[in-house]
Design a protein around this motif. Structure first.
Motif, PDB file in Angstrom:
ATOM      1  N   LEU A  58       0.722  -1.327  -0.082  1.00  0.00           N
ATOM      2  CA  LEU A  58      -0.202   0.530  -0.308  1.00  0.00           C
ATOM      3  C   LEU A  58       0.940   1.827  -0.263  1.00  0.00           C
ATOM      4  CD1 LEU A  58      -2.861  -0.899   2.688  1.00  0.00           C
ATOM      5  CD2 LEU A  58      -3.175  -0.525  -0.347  1.00  0.00           C
ATOM      6  N   VAL A  59       1.513   0.974   0.990  1.00  0.00           N
ATOM      7  CA  VAL A  59       2.346   2.828   0.925  1.00  0.00           C
ATOM      8  C   VAL A  59       3.446   2.504  -0.406  1.00  0.00           C
ATOM      9  CG1 VAL A  59       4.780   1.263   1.950  1.00  0.00           C
ATOM     10  CG2 VAL A  59       4.064   4.075   2.496  1.00  0.00           C
ATOM     11  N   LEU A  60       3.746   1.907  -1.107  1.00  0.00           N
ATOM     12  CA  LEU A  60       4.674   2.262  -1.975  1.00  0.00           C
ATOM     13  C   LEU A  60       3.800   2.841  -3.167  1.00  0.00           C
ATOM     14  CD1 LEU A  60       7.016  -1.062  -2.160  1.00  0.00           C
ATOM     15  CD2 LEU A  60       7.395   1.311  -1.861  1.00  0.00           C
ATOM     16  N   GLY A  61       2.122   2.109  -3.166  1.00  0.00           N
ATOM     17  CA  GLY A  61       1.600   2.528  -4.421  1.00  0.00           C
ATOM     18  C   GLY A  61       0.997   4.142  -4.009  1.00  0.00           C
ATOM     19  N   SER A  62       1.185   4.248  -2.969  1.00  0.00           N
ATOM     20  CA  SER A  62       1.493   5.525  -2.413  1.00  0.00           C
ATOM     21  C   SER A  62       2.671   6.780  -3.078  1.00  0.00           C
ATOM     22  CB  SER A  62       1.009   5.894  -0.851  1.00  0.00           C
ATOM     23  OG  SER A  62       0.094   5.822  -1.015  1.00  0.00           O
ATOM     24  N   LEU A  63       3.856   5.751  -2.883  1.00  0.00           N
ATOM     25  CA  LEU A  63       5.058   6.474  -3.288  1.00  0.00           C
ATOM     26  C   LEU A  63       5.310   7.121  -4.866  1.00  0.00           C
ATOM     27  CD1 LEU A  63       7.928   7.573  -2.771  1.00  0.00           C
ATOM     28  CD2 LEU A  63       8.749   5.068  -2.754  1.00  0.00           C
ATOM     29  N   ALA A  64       4.363   5.249  -5.428  1.00  0.00           N
ATOM     30  CA  ALA A  64       4.205   5.654  -7.474  1.00  0.00           C
ATOM     31  C   ALA A  64       3.533   6.867  -7.501  1.00  0.00           C
ATOM     32  CB  ALA A  64       3.981   4.077  -7.511  1.00  0.00           C
ATOM     33  N   THR A  72       8.855   4.169 -10.565  1.00  0.00           N
ATOM     34  CA  THR A  72       8.586   2.465  -9.035  1.00  0.00           C
ATOM     35  C   THR A  72       8.611   1.132 -10.030  1.00  0.00           C
ATOM     36  OG1 THR A  72       7.201   4.088  -8.287  1.00  0.00           O
ATOM     37  CG2 THR A  72       7.411   1.888  -7.588  1.00  0.00           C
ATOM     38  N   TYR A  73       8.284   0.840 -10.620  1.00  0.00           N
ATOM     39  CA  TYR A  73       8.002  -0.416 -11.422  1.00  0.00           C
ATOM     40  C   TYR A  73       9.509  -0.424 -12.032  1.00  0.00           C
ATOM     41  CZ  TYR A  73       6.477  -4.301 -14.201  1.00  0.00           C
ATOM     42  OH  TYR A  73       6.152  -5.707 -14.862  1.00  0.00           O
ATOM     43  N   LEU A  74      10.292   0.199 -12.455  1.00  0.00           N
ATOM     44  CA  LEU A  74      11.804  -0.016 -12.244  1.00  0.00           C
ATOM     45  C   LEU A  74      12.682   0.120 -11.892  1.00  0.00           C
ATOM     46  CD1 LEU A  74      12.291   1.880 -15.740  1.00  0.00           C
ATOM     47  CD2 LEU A  74      11.625  -0.402 -15.913  1.00  0.00           C
ATOM     48  N   ILE A  75      12.172   0.615 -10.589  1.00  0.00           N
ATOM     49  CA  ILE A  75      13.488   0.608  -9.208  1.00  0.00           C
ATOM     50  C   ILE A  75      13.051  -0.878  -8.547  1.00  0.00           C
ATOM     51  CG2 ILE A  75      13.818   0.958  -7.547  1.00  0.00           C
ATOM     52  CD1 ILE A  75      13.445   3.982  -7.995  1.00  0.00           C
TER      53      ILE A  75
END
Length: 466
Positions: A58-64, A72-75
């Motif tokens: 969830l938090v990486l969705g917000s960061l994206a 974000t996907y590439l990292i």
């Protein structure tokens, strides 16, 4: 044909991250022998990955949203590839668990962004085709994972279940960098780091405490203290989310009985269907002395049945009320796990087939419905958060299930050297608990979905998005 290259890139990444949930199962006995680790170490090999996915999705969705879905996907892909290399080179169980956790972080970044990338790339009918193809790949990954894991472990070594990710990741990185367009960014979107940290601490501490209790007994002071710390962190998470301007999980969503039912069902699905698989793999290889490939093939009926049921009856299931597709489906799934208790000291791999087929029917009914039910139970502007929360609940259910069933297995098998009768007793107890969890989760979900039907507009006020 070029227009489908973004779909191919998204599906490759999703396939890679999801097969790594199951590909490790059939390699566990070889990992245990090579790295000189026991059941608790093997539990962490599975749970390190699942917990990282659950804690960060969830938090990486917000960061994206802030930095863009494509970066974000590439990292995430680069981190996943580097962690896969580290997993394959692991010289100890502790190093492998750390690398698996890093894999999970990369996988969470990928999982949080694939649907956003597809949504931004395709429109109209093409978007529906893309989402359908992505869903089919996600559904097939579990079944392919156990077979591929068996093939690689049998022909090469367990290390190649991780090395195989490297060429796939290289192709996916190169393709994604060229075919996905620039991502939209929302500089005003806040990232709920306090919520993420408290959630991660809660999930990890409780899981660690349960695994330690299985190894040292429930009277162990460190196990009890760690579980207590996890509970306190869980309470802190609730307090933080209730006061945050941009919460990772808006608690107002839980006022929807349908959304609460979906989270319970998602956690119950992975617990009841998949958490016992590491123990079953150990039984097949350590007790029945099957090769990793034969063990993987023995575990295939569940995934194959689920794939056929969801594919053949998906449209019909879509029209069912969620209390039937999800609530009753979980009861079927739980009954299938209960059927696995027919395993006895004289059983061979065929004893798995009846239970696995029934579990597969339940998974084929429930799995395609949970995300849609969760999204339908909340306001449209929060459907993305709902989908992420459902996927988080699934991974959390798996992590806690692996920990708890391992502890149940130890208690059932008894102390001292584990003979075949003792192993079977522990395994039967574990799959019996898994079945009970499936049935109870199904009954609770059924009841909550019925309440949702009576109060369809339980969430009416607008919810601020940070």
């Amino acid at each position: 044909m070029r227009k489908w290259l973004p779909l191919f890139a998204a599906c490759l990444g999703t396939f890679m991250l999801l097969i790594d949930v199951t590909i490790v199962n059939v390699a566990l006995p070889d990992i245990a022998a090579d790295l000189h680790t026991g059941l608790s170490g093997l539990q962490w090999v599975v749970d390190g990955y699942a917990l990282a996915l659950a804690a960060l999705l969830l938090v990486l969705g917000s960061l994206a949203d802030r930095v863009g879905a494509k970066p974000t996907y590439l990292i995430g892909l680069v981190l996943f590839a580097a962690a896969s290399l580290a997993c394959g080179l692991a010289h100890s169980s502790e190093f492998l668990v750390a690398a698996r956790t890093a894999q999970g972080i990369g996988g969470a970044a990928m999982f949080a962004t694939t649907l956003s990338l597809l949504h931004a790339t395709y429109t109209g009918k093409d978007r529906g085709i893309a989402f359908g193809a992505w869903g089919a790949v996600a559904g097939a990954a579990a079944g392919i994972g156990v077979v591929l894991g068996g093939v690689l472990t049998d022909l090469l070594s367990w290390r190649w279940i991780f090395f195989v990710n490297l060429p796939i990741a290289a192709v996916t990185i190169a393709l994604s960098a060229s075919v996905f367009g620039p991502s939209q960014r929302r500089a005003d979107r806040k990232v709920d780091l306090p919520g993420m940290i408290s959630f991660a601490v809660a999930a990890t501490a409780v899981t660690y405490g349960i695994i330690r209790a299985g190894e040292h007994g429930w009277g162990d002071t460190q196990a009890a203290a760690t579980i207590l710390a996890g509970v306190i962190a869980g309470i802190a998470f609730v307090v933080i989310e209730s006061r945050s301007a941009a919460p990772m999980l808006p608690l107002s969503l839980l006022r929807s009985p349908g959304f609460a039912a979906t989270l319970i069902a998602a956690a119950g699905l992975n617990f009841a269907a998949f958490a016992a698989n590491p123990l079953i793999s150990l039984w097949l290889q350590q007790q029945l002395h099957l090769s990793p490939l034969r063990a993987g093939l023995s575990m295939l009926p569940m995934a194959l049945t689920a794939f056929l049921v969801s594919g053949m009856f998906g449209r019909l299931l879509h029209d069912l009320a969620p209390q039937w597709s999800i609530g009753a489906g979980l009861v079927v799934l739980g009954a299938g796990s209960g059927l696995l208790t027919i395993i006895g000291s004289g059983s061979d791999w065929a004893a798995l087939v009846p239970g696995f087929v029934v579990i597969g029917i339940g998974v084929g009914i429930v799995a395609p419905a949970v995300v849609g039910a969760g999204m339908a139970a909340v306001p449209p502007q929060q459907s993305g958060t709902a989908a992420g929360a459902v996927n988080t609940a699934r991974q959390l259910g798996l992590a806690l299930g692996v920990a708890l069933l391992g502890t149940v297995f130890r208690n059932g098998a008894g102390s001292g050297p584990i003979s075949l009768p003792h192993f079977v007793t522990g395994l039967d107890t574990a799959v019996g608990v898994a079945g009970a969890v499936g049935v109870v989760a199904g009954v609770i979900a059924f009841a909550l979905f019925r309440v949702q039907q009576r109060v369809p507009d339980v969430i009416e006020e607008p919810v601020l998005v940070g």
